[in-house]
Structures are given as C-alpha cells and as structure tokens.
Design a protein around this motif. Structure first.
Motif, PDB file in Angstrom:
ATOM      1  N   VAL A  25     114.555  39.928 -35.430  1.00 48.56           N
ATOM      2  CA  VAL A  25     113.182  39.914 -35.924  1.00 48.56           C
ATOM      3  C   VAL A  25     112.700  41.343 -36.201  1.00 48.56           C
ATOM      4  O   VAL A  25     112.299  41.675 -37.313  1.00 48.56           O
ATOM      5  N   ALA A  26     112.730  42.176 -35.166  1.00 52.10           N
ATOM      6  CA  ALA A  26     112.219  43.544 -35.304  1.00 52.10           C
ATOM      7  C   ALA A  26     112.744  44.369 -34.150  1.00 52.10           C
ATOM      8  O   ALA A  26     113.168  43.830 -33.124  1.00 52.10           O
ATOM      9  N   ALA A  27     112.718  45.702 -34.321  1.00 55.68           N
ATOM     10  CA  ALA A  27     113.150  46.596 -33.261  1.00 55.68           C
ATOM     11  C   ALA A  27     112.385  47.905 -33.349  1.00 55.68           C
ATOM     12  O   ALA A  27     111.882  48.286 -34.422  1.00 55.68           O
ATOM     13  N   VAL A  28     112.319  48.586 -32.219  1.00 63.47           N
ATOM     14  CA  VAL A  28     111.660  49.884 -32.160  1.00 63.47           C
ATOM     15  C   VAL A  28     112.534  50.818 -31.347  1.00 63.47           C
ATOM     16  O   VAL A  28     113.143  50.427 -30.344  1.00 63.47           O
ATOM     17  N   SER A  29     112.619  52.057 -31.796  1.00 67.27           N
ATOM     18  CA  SER A  29     113.423  53.048 -31.085  1.00 67.27           C
ATOM     19  C   SER A  29     112.746  53.421 -29.766  1.00 67.27           C
ATOM     20  O   SER A  29     111.591  53.082 -29.521  1.00 67.27           O
ATOM     21  N   ALA A  30     113.470  54.141 -28.939  1.00 66.92           N
ATOM     22  CA  ALA A  30     112.956  54.505 -27.617  1.00 66.92           C
ATOM     23  C   ALA A  30     111.656  55.307 -27.722  1.00 66.92           C
ATOM     24  O   ALA A  30     110.718  55.103 -26.947  1.00 66.92           O
ATOM     25  N   VAL A  41     114.136  48.763 -28.064  1.00 66.64           N
ATOM     26  CA  VAL A  41     113.801  47.368 -27.759  1.00 66.64           C
ATOM     27  C   VAL A  41     113.771  46.560 -29.050  1.00 66.64           C
ATOM     28  O   VAL A  41     113.197  46.987 -30.051  1.00 66.64           O
ATOM     29  N   GLY A  42     114.399  45.421 -28.999  1.00 65.32           N
ATOM     30  CA  GLY A  42     114.409  44.535 -30.151  1.00 65.32           C
ATOM     31  C   GLY A  42     113.859  43.173 -29.796  1.00 65.32           C
ATOM     32  O   GLY A  42     113.841  42.776 -28.632  1.00 65.32           O
ATOM     33  N   TRP A  43     113.377  42.486 -30.818  1.00 62.17           N
ATOM     34  CA  TRP A  43     112.961  41.088 -30.687  1.00 62.17           C
ATOM     35  C   TRP A  43     113.898  40.238 -31.547  1.00 62.17           C
ATOM     36  O   TRP A  43     114.174  40.571 -32.707  1.00 62.17           O
ATOM     37  N   GLY A  70     109.267  56.052 -32.697  1.00 60.82           N
ATOM     38  CA  GLY A  70     109.154  56.685 -34.000  1.00 60.82           C
ATOM     39  C   GLY A  70     109.834  55.938 -35.135  1.00 60.82           C
ATOM     40  O   GLY A  70     109.550  56.196 -36.304  1.00 60.82           O
ATOM     41  N   ASN A  71     110.742  55.045 -34.792  1.00 58.95           N
ATOM     42  CA  ASN A  71     111.447  54.270 -35.820  1.00 58.95           C
ATOM     43  C   ASN A  71     111.286  52.786 -35.541  1.00 58.95           C
ATOM     44  O   ASN A  71     111.473  52.343 -34.410  1.00 58.95           O
ATOM     45  N   THR A  72     110.946  52.054 -36.569  1.00 58.79           N
ATOM     46  CA  THR A  72     110.833  50.605 -36.453  1.00 58.79           C
ATOM     47  C   THR A  72     111.658  49.942 -37.545  1.00 58.79           C
ATOM     48  O   THR A  72     111.852  50.509 -38.629  1.00 58.79           O
ATOM     49  N   TYR A  73     112.135  48.754 -37.246  1.00 56.60           N
ATOM     50  CA  TYR A  73     113.005  48.029 -38.162  1.00 56.60           C
ATOM     51  C   TYR A  73     112.581  46.570 -38.161  1.00 56.60           C
ATOM     52  O   TYR A  73     112.214  46.032 -37.124  1.00 56.60           O
ATOM     53  N   ARG A  85     122.114  56.736 -31.653  1.00 57.75           N
ATOM     54  CA  ARG A  85     121.971  57.034 -33.091  1.00 57.75           C
ATOM     55  C   ARG A  85     121.300  55.858 -33.786  1.00 57.75           C
ATOM     56  O   ARG A  85     121.974  54.945 -34.257  1.00 57.75           O
ATOM     57  N   PRO A  86     119.970  55.881 -33.870  1.00 59.01           N
ATOM     58  CA  PRO A  86     119.255  54.751 -34.468  1.00 59.01           C
ATOM     59  C   PRO A  86     119.619  54.540 -35.932  1.00 59.01           C
ATOM     60  O   PRO A  86     119.705  55.476 -36.713  1.00 59.01           O
TER      61      PRO A  86
END
Length: 128
Positions: free
Chosen positions: A48-53, A34-36, A56-59, A103-104
């Motif tokens: 803005v930001a994203a999180v893996s399913a 999911v991303g914003w 465990g990974n955020t961006y 593949r994040p």
C-alpha cells in the motif's frame, strides 16, 4: 524484537476516511522503515505505502497514490496511514511492517521480504 500494533480500522461508507496507526510495543522503531500492506479475502497481500526511517521518503502503490497518505511521528513513535475517498475495493485487513532499509528505493519498499516485523492487522471495511 519489535511487536507492532495497528489500530484505527473499522466500517466506513464509500467516500469516507479512516486513519490507521501503527506503533511498536516496548521499544522505539525510529531506525526502521515502515510499510503498510493489505490483504483482501481470496487475494494476495499487496503493498500500500511505505515511509523511510527518517520520514523523508514515502512510497505508494499506484492505486492508492493521491488517496492515501503515509506519515510518521518519531516523537510519538507512531506511523499513520490516512485513507481518503475510500472505495469498497479498499476493504481488506491492513498490516504494518517494519524493517531496516539501508538503501531506500521503491523496489525495496514494495517487497514484503524487506520487512522483519509485522503486526496482527486491522480490518477496514468500506460499504457501498
């Protein structure tokens, strides 16, 4: 089909905080990243930001890192965007989006084309 619903937007003074929520209507999205994104009037949509399913990974976009925090609670089927130290330039419509990302990577998550489903957006207005 995944329908996303954002909530939590509103009017806040500079320096204040808001927490946005994103939840799917009718199904779970625990398998989806999911991303914003946000879009201000007259400007292009930006990541803005994203999180893996798994969560465990955020961006984060460099401009928001340290002020915004993305998280997800798969038990509640909800993704959050905690926004702190808000600035007038954060004023925009904020959209959440969901996609399958086998593949994040940062490059994958910042691309709007990664995401298959989008919400209608929630307005954030920061007054000076």
């Amino acid at each position: 089909q995944v329908q996303l619903v954002e909530s939590g937007g509103g009017l806040v003074q500079a320096g204040g905080s808001l927490r946005l929520s994103c939840a799917p209507s009718g199904r779970t999205f625990s398998s989806y990243a999911v991303g914003w994104f946000r879009q201000a009037p007259g400007k292009e949509r930006e990541f803005v930001a994203a999180v893996s399913a798994s969560g465990g990974n955020t961006y984060y976009s460099g401009a928001m890192k340290g002020r915004f925090i993305i998280s997800r609670d798969n038990a509640k089927n909800t993704v959050y965007l905690q926004m702190n130290s808000l600035k007038p330039e954060d004023t925009a419509a904020y959209y959440c989006a969901a996609g399958l990302v086998p593949r994040p990577s940062y490059r994958t998550f910042v691309a709007a084309g990664t995401y298959e489903y989008w919400g209608q957006g929630t307005q954030v207005t920061v007054s000076s």
